[in-house]
Write an enzyme that holds these catalytic residues in place. Structure first.
Site, PDB file in Angstrom:
ATOM      1  N   GLY A 106      10.398   1.257   8.900  1.00 28.55           N
ATOM      2  CA  GLY A 106       9.991   1.566   7.544  1.00 28.55           C
ATOM      3  C   GLY A 106       9.590   3.181   7.464  1.00 28.55           C
ATOM      4  CB  THR A 108       4.043   3.728   7.140  1.00 21.82           C
ATOM      5  OG1 THR A 108       4.090   3.906   5.855  1.00 21.82           O
ATOM      6  CG2 THR A 108       2.742   4.393   7.812  1.00 21.82           C
ATOM      7  CB  ALA A 115       2.458  -4.655   6.267  1.00 21.22           C
ATOM      8  N   GLY A 152      10.610  -6.190   2.896  1.00 18.82           N
ATOM      9  CA  GLY A 152      11.238  -5.390   2.124  1.00 18.82           C
ATOM     10  C   GLY A 152      12.317  -4.564   2.653  1.00 18.82           C
ATOM     11  N   GLY A 153      12.442  -4.220   4.106  1.00 21.33           N
ATOM     12  CA  GLY A 153      13.802  -3.751   4.456  1.00 21.33           C
ATOM     13  C   GLY A 153      14.557  -4.693   5.049  1.00 21.33           C
ATOM     14  CD  GLU A 158      10.191  -5.200  10.357  1.00 18.88           C
ATOM     15  OE1 GLU A 158      10.305  -3.994  10.086  1.00 18.88           O
ATOM     16  OE2 GLU A 158       9.829  -6.228   9.560  1.00 18.88           O
ATOM     17  CE  LYS A 202       4.081   0.028   1.199  1.00 16.35           C
ATOM     18  NZ  LYS A 202       3.961   1.456   0.648  1.00 16.35           N
TER      19      LYS A 202
END
Length: 233
Positions: free
Chosen positions: A33, A35, A89, A106-107, A113, A131
């Site tokens: 992701g 971040t 997250a 979401g990915g 993970e 988030k």
């Protein structure tokens, strides 16, 4: 579905703060992701300065970023353990008995993970304020065997949820995960008891993994306009 929002500066602060927790000799889980990408880049800079670490990528994306950053990679079955996992997250629950529960996926990388994050001695979440939530209401991504998606969707309906097969944005057909599975985005409305829902989803035949991370996170670093806020669980 993948969430958007939050400034790049806030994400960078959170990711770089998590990278500060990486010590010499660590095996580090590298999440997926935007971040977490900042954490990977920061770890790469530390490696350039002499830090000795090995990373375990949780997706094709994180593997590519780690290689570009110069981080040596290994696999989960080739190490004695994972010292630290850093991951993002889609939702982080702020209050209540289930504080610190996450919704991820979401990915579509939540299967790998969760495996790495659960294996780590310490799991750090990196997030921006968009988030954070006081109530889990987002859809829960559920990775399923391709031949099982209709069966799992029916079982989700029996759990008072509504399952939607995730469609790809730039190709015909559904999203296919790195492991060759499909993803159902399951809407349960407000999730009052994530622990029970997580248990019920895990028990469904054909489910590979779901995106509810209950009692997994140890710390969340929240990047803000002024710095980084810390949540410990």
């Amino acid at each position: 579905m993948k969430t958007t929002g939050g400034s790049d500066a806030a994400k960078r602060r959170a990711g770089e703060r998590a990278a500060e927790d990486v010590e010499d000799g660590f095996v580090v889980g590298l999440g997926t992701g935007s971040t977490t990408a900042h954490a990977i880049e920061a770890i790469g800079r530390a490696v350039d300065d002499g830090l000795d670490v090995r990373g375990i990528a949780t997706s094709f994306q994180s593997r590519r970023l780690a290689l570009e950053a110069g981080i040596p990679l290994t696999e989960l079955d080739a190490v004695a353990g994972v010292d630290l996992a850093i991951d993002g997250a889609d939702r982080v629950l702020e209050g209540g008995d289930a504080r610190g529960t996450l919704i991820k996926g979401g990915g579509a990388a939540h299967t790998r993970e969760k495996l790495v994050d659960e294996s780590a001695d310490r799991f750090v979440v990196v997030a921006d304020p968009s988030k954070l939530t006081d109530r889990l209401e987002a859809s829960v991504p559920v990775a399923v065997l391709p031949e099982a998606h209709t069966v799992v969707a029916e079982r989700v309906d029996e759990l008072d949820g509504e399952a939607t097969l995730r469609e790809a944005a730039c190709k015909d057909g559904p999203v296919v995960t790195d492991n060759g599975n499909l993803v159902l985005d399951c809407d349960f409305g407000p999730i009052e008891d994530p622990t029970t829902l997580a248990t019920r989803l895990s028990a469904l035949p054909g489910v590979v993994e779901h995106g509810l991370f209950v009692d997994v996170a140890d710390t969340t670093y929240v990047g803000t306009a002024d710095g980084v806020e810390v949540r410990r669980y």
